[in-house]
Scaffold this active site. Structure first.
Site, PDB file in Angstrom:
ATOM      1  CG  ASP A  89      22.113  27.654   4.813  1.00  0.00           C
ATOM      2  OD1 ASP A  89      22.402  28.862   4.708  1.00  0.00           O
ATOM      3  OD2 ASP A  89      22.006  26.891   3.824  1.00  0.00           O
ATOM      4  CE  LYS A 152      19.650  24.151   3.163  1.00  0.00           C
ATOM      5  NZ  LYS A 152      21.004  24.215   3.735  1.00  0.00           N
ATOM      6  CE  LYS A 181      21.142  25.929   0.319  1.00  0.00           C
ATOM      7  NZ  LYS A 181      22.309  26.170   1.188  1.00  0.00           N
TER       8      LYS A 181
END
Length: 216
Positions: A89, A152, A181
């Site tokens: 991430d 995300k 996300k």
């Protein structure tokens, strides 16, 4: 709905101890979460703890500010994968996005995507609370263009977390073929469900157990 399959069980606070990380891994094994998300230092430990399970090791890159150089982010990615990460991430270069230096933003994400290709999923954290809607769309478009697997919402370390409006906008921007996300401030089942209904197919949370228990 098997809500646990959506959850990245997360511990990113700087004071997280080895004991706390091991406990998180045990919970993730017991509850069958999608992944355990940690800072790079704990990559090897988490990979070892999750060995032989379907729970993935997820590691943050350029976290939480995203202001490292692309070379550093690429190296962090390489090292994380060598130590067992199956998902990374990364935080985008937010300042460059604000400056409309889209080539810089693109090269930054690309450095991580190229390093991870075929080895780990890449989720791109755009830090929605710091962006205008136009900037959110641009960040998502660039992420999609360079082959990221997910976009995300948040690090959870800035001025705000996931909002369903942002999730919806991100999903509309990237289409159906890449993931969205939602993370930051998601502490219950109701909020998780709102995010999923808005288009999220992964939830980043440290309250994973509470979310699952509330879903029963």
């Amino acid at each position: 709905m098997e809500i646990q399959k959506f959850i990245d069980h997360t511990i990113l606070k700087p004071e997280a101890t080895e004991e706390q990380v091991k406990k998180l891994c045990k919970e993730a094994r017991d509850y069958k979460f999608a992944s355990v998300c940690v800072n790079p230092y704990y990559t090897s430990l988490v990979s070892k703890e999750l060995q032989g399970t379907d729970v993935k090791t997820c590691v943050v890159i350029g976290f939480p500010l995203g202001a490292n150089t692309k070379e550093v982010k690429a190296f962090e990615t390489k090292q994380a994968i060598e130590n067992g990460a199956k998902e990374v991430d990364m935080v985008i270069n937010i300042g460059a996005l604000k400056d409309k230096k889209y080539d810089v933003v693109k090269e930054d994400i690309e450095a991580v995507v190229n390093e991870a290709k075929g080895k780990a999923l890449v989720k791109v954290i755009i830090e929605t609370c710091l962006l205008t809607d136009e900037e959110k769309v641009k960040a998502c478009e660039i992420s999609k263009e360079v082959g990221a697997d997910f976009v995300k919402t948040s690090t959870g370390f800035s001025t705000g977390g996931a909002k369903k409006e942002d999730v919806k906008l991100m999903r509309e921007t990237v289409g159906e073929n890449i993931g969205v996300k939602a993370s930051g401030g998601i502490r219950d089942y109701k909020t998780s469900l709102e995010m999923i209904e808005a288009g999220a197919n992964r939830i980043g949370a440290s309250a994973g157990i509470k979310i699952v228990e509330e879903s029963k």
